[in-house]
Write an enzyme that holds these catalytic residues in place. Structure first.
Site, PDB file in Angstrom:
ATOM      1  N   CYS A  34       0.825  -1.211   0.000  1.00  0.00           N
ATOM      2  CA  CYS A  34       0.000   0.000   0.000  1.00  0.00           C
ATOM      3  C   CYS A  34       0.862   1.266   0.000  1.00  0.00           C
ATOM      4  O   CYS A  34       1.513   1.538  -0.998  1.00  0.00           O
ATOM      5  CB  CYS A  34      -0.993  -0.067   1.151  1.00  0.00           C
ATOM      6  SG  CYS A  34      -2.462   0.886   0.814  1.00  0.00           S
ATOM      7  N   HIS A  73      -3.426  -4.973   1.873  1.00  0.00           N
ATOM      8  CA  HIS A  73      -2.778  -5.200   3.177  1.00  0.00           C
ATOM      9  C   HIS A  73      -2.831  -6.670   3.600  1.00  0.00           C
ATOM     10  O   HIS A  73      -3.678  -7.023   4.432  1.00  0.00           O
ATOM     11  CB  HIS A  73      -3.504  -4.387   4.251  1.00  0.00           C
ATOM     12  CG  HIS A  73      -3.241  -2.927   4.222  1.00  0.00           C
ATOM     13  ND1 HIS A  73      -2.310  -2.313   5.021  1.00  0.00           N
ATOM     14  CD2 HIS A  73      -3.791  -1.943   3.482  1.00  0.00           C
ATOM     15  CE1 HIS A  73      -2.296  -1.007   4.793  1.00  0.00           C
ATOM     16  NE2 HIS A  73      -3.186  -0.760   3.855  1.00  0.00           N
ATOM     17  N   GLU A 115      -1.125  -8.113   5.703  1.00  0.00           N
ATOM     18  CA  GLU A 115      -0.844  -8.249   7.143  1.00  0.00           C
ATOM     19  C   GLU A 115      -2.111  -8.053   7.983  1.00  0.00           C
ATOM     20  O   GLU A 115      -2.086  -8.274   9.181  1.00  0.00           O
ATOM     21  CB  GLU A 115       0.266  -7.269   7.553  1.00  0.00           C
ATOM     22  CG  GLU A 115      -0.132  -5.822   7.732  1.00  0.00           C
ATOM     23  CD  GLU A 115      -0.405  -5.080   6.412  1.00  0.00           C
ATOM     24  OE1 GLU A 115      -0.401  -5.705   5.334  1.00  0.00           O
ATOM     25  OE2 GLU A 115      -0.652  -3.860   6.494  1.00  0.00           O
TER      26      GLU A 115
HETATM   27  N1  GLN Z   1      -3.304   6.058  -0.264  1.00  0.00           N
HETATM   28  C1  GLN Z   1      -2.469   6.058   0.909  1.00  0.00           C
HETATM   29  C2  GLN Z   1      -1.235   6.939   0.724  1.00  0.00           C
HETATM   30  O1  GLN Z   1      -1.181   7.755  -0.098  1.00  0.00           O
HETATM   31  C3  GLN Z   1      -2.030   4.661   1.270  1.00  0.00           C
HETATM   32  C4  GLN Z   1      -3.075   3.972   2.057  1.00  0.00           C
HETATM   33  C5  GLN Z   1      -2.582   2.762   2.804  1.00  0.00           C
HETATM   34  O2  GLN Z   1      -1.382   2.512   2.933  1.00  0.00           O
HETATM   35  N2  GLN Z   1      -3.523   2.023   3.370  1.00  0.00           N
HETATM   36  O3  GLN Z   1      -0.306   6.824   1.413  1.00  0.00           O
END
Ligand code: GLN
Length: 208
Positions: A81, A183, A185
């Site tokens: 992410c 995610h 995790e």
């Molecule tokens: N969109 C988020 C960002 O710009 C990331 C979101 C996440 O890691 N759950 O960092």
């Protein structure tokens, strides 16, 4: 002692959850906040959270250059992410300057592809590299990969926003770099962590 030692960047975000998953796989895992803590690691996870905040803390703590050296030096790295955003060579929807902070992965990410309208959703993804059983993925204000260089392998896709007939890329691998928009995790399924651990072991046996 496990045969490999992993670090999880612990500046912000879901680092504890990654460590808990690695412990379940009996892999030694340490929180990383200082550049010198990278020295004796075989692999690094950059967790999800908020890429702008994580980048700011990394800058303040002098970690950007050491992290670049780590990733560009070919050390196994998995970004989930926000971590995936930091590894991308190009990002759209950036708050700051539009420049990738660590880079190394030749993809373009849209930073909040799913985030503007749908804060969070779950989807069953086909991931041939993990076997036949779909992976139940949790997306939180998630980015998506909108284009990849030719030599980047797509491991999974997910339906595009508002357009079930199209898909965007949700997981990729290029050599020692793994990136997932979701995610793993935050689920009970250890398969992505096992996959990365295997990448690290393979890289270590090649190197050594
Ligand atoms: N969109 C988020 C960002 O710009 C990331 C979101 C996440 O890691 N759950 O960092």
């Amino acid at each position: 002692m496990s045969e490999i030692r992993l670090g999880v960047l612990a500046l912000q975000g879901a680092f504890r959850e990654h460590i808990a998953m690695l412990k379940r796989l009996n892999v030694e895992a340490a929180e990383v906040r200082l550049a010198r803590e990278l020295d004796d690691l075989d692999g690094l996870i950059i967790p999800g959270g908020e890429s702008t905040s994580m980048g700011l803390v990394a800058e303040r703590w002098g970690l950007v250059e050491p992290l670049r050296r780590w990733v560009h030096g070919g050390k196994p790295t998995w970004g989930t992410c926000a971590g995936m955003i930091l590894l991308a060579e190009r990002a759209t929807g950036q708050k700051l300057g539009g420049q990738a902070l660590i880079g190394g992965l030749d993809v373009t990410v849209n930073r909040n592809y799913f985030g503007r309208q749908v804060d969070s959703f779950e989807a069953d993804l086909d991931v041939p590299a993990l076997g036949d059983r779909p992976f139940h993925a949790v997306f939180i204000r998630a980015p998506a990969i909108t284009s990849v260089a030719e030599d980047v392998e797509t491991l999974s896709t997910v339906a595009a926003l508002h357009d079930e007939d199209h898909s965007v890329i949700a997981a990729v691998r290029k050599g020692p770099i793994l990136a997932t928009a979701f995610h793993p995790e935050l689920t009970d399924d250890l398969r992505w962590h096992r996959y990365f651990v295997q990448m690290v072991k393979d890289s270590k046996s090649c190197a050594g």
